[in-house]
Design an enzyme around this catalytic site. Structure first.
Site, PDB file in Angstrom:
ATOM      1  CG  ASN A   1      -1.800   1.168   1.345  1.00 26.92           C
ATOM      2  OD1 ASN A   1      -1.368   2.293   1.160  1.00 26.92           O
ATOM      3  ND2 ASN A   1      -3.052   0.940   1.657  1.00 26.92           N
TER       4      ASN A   1
ATOM      5  CG  ASP B   1      -3.075   4.738   0.623  1.00 20.76           C
ATOM      6  OD1 ASP B   1      -3.092   4.688  -0.617  1.00 20.76           O
ATOM      7  OD2 ASP B   1      -3.953   4.217   1.344  1.00 20.76           O
ATOM      8  CG  HIS B   2       1.678   5.504   4.881  1.00 24.23           C
ATOM      9  ND1 HIS B   2       0.832   6.244   5.679  1.00 24.23           N
ATOM     10  CD2 HIS B   2       1.442   4.219   5.196  1.00 24.23           C
ATOM     11  CE1 HIS B   2       0.135   5.427   6.442  1.00 24.23           C
ATOM     12  NE2 HIS B   2       0.475   4.198   6.167  1.00 24.23           N
TER      13      HIS B   2
ATOM     14  CG  HIS C   1      -8.304   4.147   1.090  1.00 23.94           C
ATOM     15  ND1 HIS C   1      -8.488   3.993   2.446  1.00 23.94           N
ATOM     16  CD2 HIS C   1      -9.527   4.476   0.591  1.00 23.94           C
ATOM     17  CE1 HIS C   1      -9.765   4.221   2.758  1.00 23.94           C
ATOM     18  NE2 HIS C   1     -10.402   4.534   1.642  1.00 23.94           N
TER      19      HIS C   1
ATOM     20  NE  ARG D   1      -8.270   7.465   4.202  1.00 23.15           N
ATOM     21  CZ  ARG D   1      -9.098   7.124   5.192  1.00 23.15           C
ATOM     22  NH1 ARG D   1     -10.233   7.769   5.375  1.00 23.15           N
ATOM     23  NH2 ARG D   1      -8.786   6.154   6.021  1.00 23.15           N
TER      24      ARG D   1
ATOM     25  NE  ARG E   1      -7.549  11.297   5.512  1.00 23.26           N
ATOM     26  CZ  ARG E   1      -7.964  10.613   6.586  1.00 23.26           C
ATOM     27  NH1 ARG E   1      -7.142   9.807   7.206  1.00 23.26           N
ATOM     28  NH2 ARG E   1      -9.192  10.726   7.030  1.00 23.26           N
ATOM     29  CG  HIS E   2      -3.654   9.027   1.435  1.00 21.97           C
ATOM     30  ND1 HIS E   2      -4.465   8.301   0.607  1.00 21.97           N
ATOM     31  CD2 HIS E   2      -3.912   8.591   2.701  1.00 21.97           C
ATOM     32  CE1 HIS E   2      -5.176   7.458   1.326  1.00 21.97           C
ATOM     33  NE2 HIS E   2      -4.879   7.618   2.601  1.00 21.97           N
TER      34      HIS E   2
ATOM     35  CD  GLU F   1      -7.116  -0.207   1.315  1.00 23.72           C
ATOM     36  OE1 GLU F   1      -7.450   0.749   2.028  1.00 23.72           O
ATOM     37  OE2 GLU F   1      -6.138  -0.916   1.536  1.00 23.72           O
TER      38      GLU F   1
ATOM     39  CB  THR G   1      -9.124   1.459   7.250  1.00 26.20           C
ATOM     40  OG1 THR G   1      -8.803   2.123   6.031  1.00 26.20           O
ATOM     41  CG2 THR G   1     -10.465   0.781   7.116  1.00 26.20           C
TER      42      THR G   1
ATOM     43  CD  GLU H   1      -7.156  -6.128   3.064  1.00 26.08           C
ATOM     44  OE1 GLU H   1      -7.372  -5.693   1.915  1.00 26.08           O
ATOM     45  OE2 GLU H   1      -6.436  -5.545   3.893  1.00 26.08           O
TER      46      GLU H   1
ATOM     47  CG  HIS I   1      -5.259  -1.999   9.255  1.00 28.05           C
ATOM     48  ND1 HIS I   1      -4.816  -1.387  10.390  1.00 28.05           N
ATOM     49  CD2 HIS I   1      -5.730  -1.016   8.463  1.00 28.05           C
ATOM     50  CE1 HIS I   1      -5.029  -0.089  10.282  1.00 28.05           C
ATOM     51  NE2 HIS I   1      -5.564   0.169   9.126  1.00 28.05           N
TER      52      HIS I   1
HETATM   53  N1  PXP Z   1      -5.681  -3.174   4.233  1.00 23.35           N
HETATM   54  C1  PXP Z   1      -6.559  -2.158   4.354  1.00 23.35           C
HETATM   55  C2  PXP Z   1      -7.977  -2.418   3.981  1.00 23.35           C
HETATM   56  C3  PXP Z   1      -6.166  -0.886   4.794  1.00 23.35           C
HETATM   57  O1  PXP Z   1      -7.055   0.109   4.897  1.00 23.35           O
HETATM   58  C4  PXP Z   1      -4.802  -0.675   5.097  1.00 23.35           C
HETATM   59  C5  PXP Z   1      -4.325   0.678   5.537  1.00 23.35           C
HETATM   60  O2  PXP Z   1      -4.473   1.599   4.537  1.00 23.35           O
HETATM   61  C6  PXP Z   1      -3.912  -1.752   4.951  1.00 23.35           C
HETATM   62  C7  PXP Z   1      -4.386  -3.004   4.548  1.00 23.35           C
HETATM   63  C8  PXP Z   1      -2.460  -1.615   5.242  1.00 23.35           C
HETATM   64  O3  PXP Z   1      -2.272  -1.324   6.585  1.00 23.35           O
HETATM   65  P1  PXP Z   1      -0.829  -0.946   7.112  1.00 23.35           P
HETATM   66  O4  PXP Z   1      -0.459   0.367   6.479  1.00 23.35           O
HETATM   67  O5  PXP Z   1      -1.012  -0.841   8.593  1.00 23.35           O
HETATM   68  O6  PXP Z   1       0.105  -2.042   6.699  1.00 23.35           O
END
Ligand code: PXP
Length: 236
Positions: free
Chosen positions: A6, A8-9, A42, A44, A48-49, A69, A100, A150, A190
């Site tokens: 992921n 997003d960060h 994701h 959103r 935001r990202h 997502e 989330t 998931e 997550h």
């Molecule tokens: N799965 C889902 C549905 C999420 O919303 C996220 C966080 O955006 C992740 C996985 C990944 O989580 P993490 O960044 O804590 O690894």
């Protein structure tokens, strides 16, 4: 067990300065080179990202798999149907949350989710529902024809005492077996990191993990290639 990252960060960091670096697209492409099986973003409602342009560029450029997502809201469903990710993962979305916060309540939103799945299916997009390791939620996901679930691993990741960790792991194991029996694909994610993932990989019913924060945080210290290869080694 497959690994999707992921990104997003990376977009969050870019947006802090309102500039173009670090670029989540480049990060995603490099992640593919270093062996991930898919890219997760994701989109959103508040953007935001990740923004729409990022998703369109990823769609054009990545060669593995795009997992979008999203909340089950008409605006985002329409964008997904147009951009056509391989997979849409429907998550609950709250405006004020930092990330989330838990799985969908499929049972309480069955008609809305059924309609969202049906619309996404009509655009040939596979649909995953992000749910707690809860048999009733998983049964409901199967009933409305989700392709994949998931499993939210956040409670497992946040558990601190030994018994809570064992209990959360057991719930994930039972839920994964149950979902597989119903013919659902099983992803999980997550809060997973280099240490707590070790027990998750013993759950053979899980097909794929979605991990963001831990890999990105580690890549700051050791570089992306090493951060990904260390995680992949654990998943083997
Ligand atoms: N799965 C889902 C549905 C999420 O919303 C996220 C966080 O955006 C992740 C996985 C990944 O989580 P993490 O960044 O804590 O690894």
């Amino acid at each position: 067990m497959k690994l999707s990252i992921n990104v997003d960060h990376i977009a969050t960091l870019r947006n802090v300065r309102g500039e173009v670096q670090p670029d989540p697209i480049t990060f995603a492409l490099m992640s593919e080179q270093f062996g991930v099986d898919g890219i997760v973003v994701h989109l959103r409602e508040d953007r935001r990202h990740i923004n729409e342009r990022d998703v369109r560029l990823l769609r054009e450029l990545i060669t593995t798999k795009l997992d979008l997502e999203m909340a089950a809201v008409p605006e985002i469903i329409d964008i997904a149907c147009e951009i056509q990710p391989e997979l849409a993962t429907i998550v609950p979305e709250k405006r004020q949350e930092l990330t989330t916060e838990g799985g969908l309540n499929v049972l309480d939103n069955i008609d809305r989710l059924r309609a969202a799945i049906s619309k996404l299916h009509s655009s040939d997009i596979l649909v995953s529902l992000f749910v707690e390791p809860d048999i009733n939620q998983i049964d409901a996901a199967a009933e409305i024809e989700a392709d994949i679930i998931e499993i939210h691993t956040g409670n497992y990741a946040n558990a601190v005492n030994e018994q809570d960790i064992v209990d959360e792991l057991e719930k994930i194991h039972i839920a994964s077996k149950h979902a597989k029996k119903l013919g659902l694909g099983v992803n999980a994610g997550h809060g997973l990191n280099y240490s707590n993932v070790k027990d998750i990989i013993d759950i053979v019913e899980i097909d794929e993990l979605s991990i963001g924060h831990a890999i990105i945080a580690r890549s700051v210290f050791v570089g992306l290639e090493k951060a990904i290869s260390e995680m992949k080694k654990l998943l083997k």
